[in-house]
Design a protein around this motif. Structure first.
Motif, short mmCIF file in Angstrom:
data_model
loop_
_atom_site.label_atom_id
_atom_site.label_comp_id
_atom_site.label_asym_id
_atom_site.label_seq_id
_atom_site.Cartn_x
_atom_site.Cartn_y
_atom_site.Cartn_z
N ALA A 24 7.50 1.29 -21.06
CA ALA A 24 6.25 1.93 -20.65
C ALA A 24 5.06 1.37 -21.43
O ALA A 24 4.00 1.08 -20.86
CB ALA A 24 6.35 3.44 -20.84
N THR A 27 4.42 -2.28 -20.30
CA THR A 27 3.79 -2.31 -18.98
C THR A 27 2.31 -1.94 -19.07
O THR A 27 1.47 -2.58 -18.44
CB THR A 27 4.51 -1.35 -18.02
OG1 THR A 27 5.89 -1.70 -17.98
CG2 THR A 27 3.93 -1.41 -16.63
N ALA A 28 1.99 -0.94 -19.87
CA ALA A 28 0.59 -0.53 -20.03
C ALA A 28 -0.24 -1.64 -20.68
O ALA A 28 -1.37 -1.90 -20.26
CB ALA A 28 0.51 0.74 -20.86
N TRP A 31 -0.73 -4.43 -18.08
CA TRP A 31 -1.72 -4.01 -17.09
C TRP A 31 -3.13 -4.13 -17.66
O TRP A 31 -4.05 -4.60 -16.98
CB TRP A 31 -1.45 -2.56 -16.66
CG TRP A 31 -2.45 -2.05 -15.70
CD1 TRP A 31 -2.51 -2.29 -14.36
CD2 TRP A 31 -3.56 -1.21 -15.99
NE1 TRP A 31 -3.58 -1.64 -13.81
CE2 TRP A 31 -4.24 -0.97 -14.79
CE3 TRP A 31 -4.03 -0.63 -17.17
CZ2 TRP A 31 -5.38 -0.18 -14.73
CZ3 TRP A 31 -5.17 0.15 -17.11
CH2 TRP A 31 -5.82 0.37 -15.90
#
Length: 64
Positions: A24, A27-28, A31
């Motif tokens: 998580a 991925t953040a 992004w």
């Protein structure tokens, strides 16, 4: 004894939660980096043209 077993988290669940938390966060961060690079790619910064004058830009220093 049965209540004590329910309170403890199993090793497998701990490892799964660590991996999912890491994914998580990764991925953040990905992004965010992609969002920043996309924003800078679409809007290039162009410097304003400098007007050329006959006078020098800086004044000479005076000694006192």
């Amino acid at each position: 004894m049965q209540g004590k077993e329910e309170a403890l988290m199993s090793l497998t669940m701990t490892i799964v939660m660590l991996i999912s938390g890491w994914l998580a966060v990764a991925t953040a961060m990905l992004w965010g980096v992609l969002r920043i690079t996309r924003r800078h790619h679409r809007h290039p910064v162009q410097s304003a043209p400098v007007a050329k004058t006959g006078q020098p830009a800086a004044h000479p220093a005076t000694a006192h």
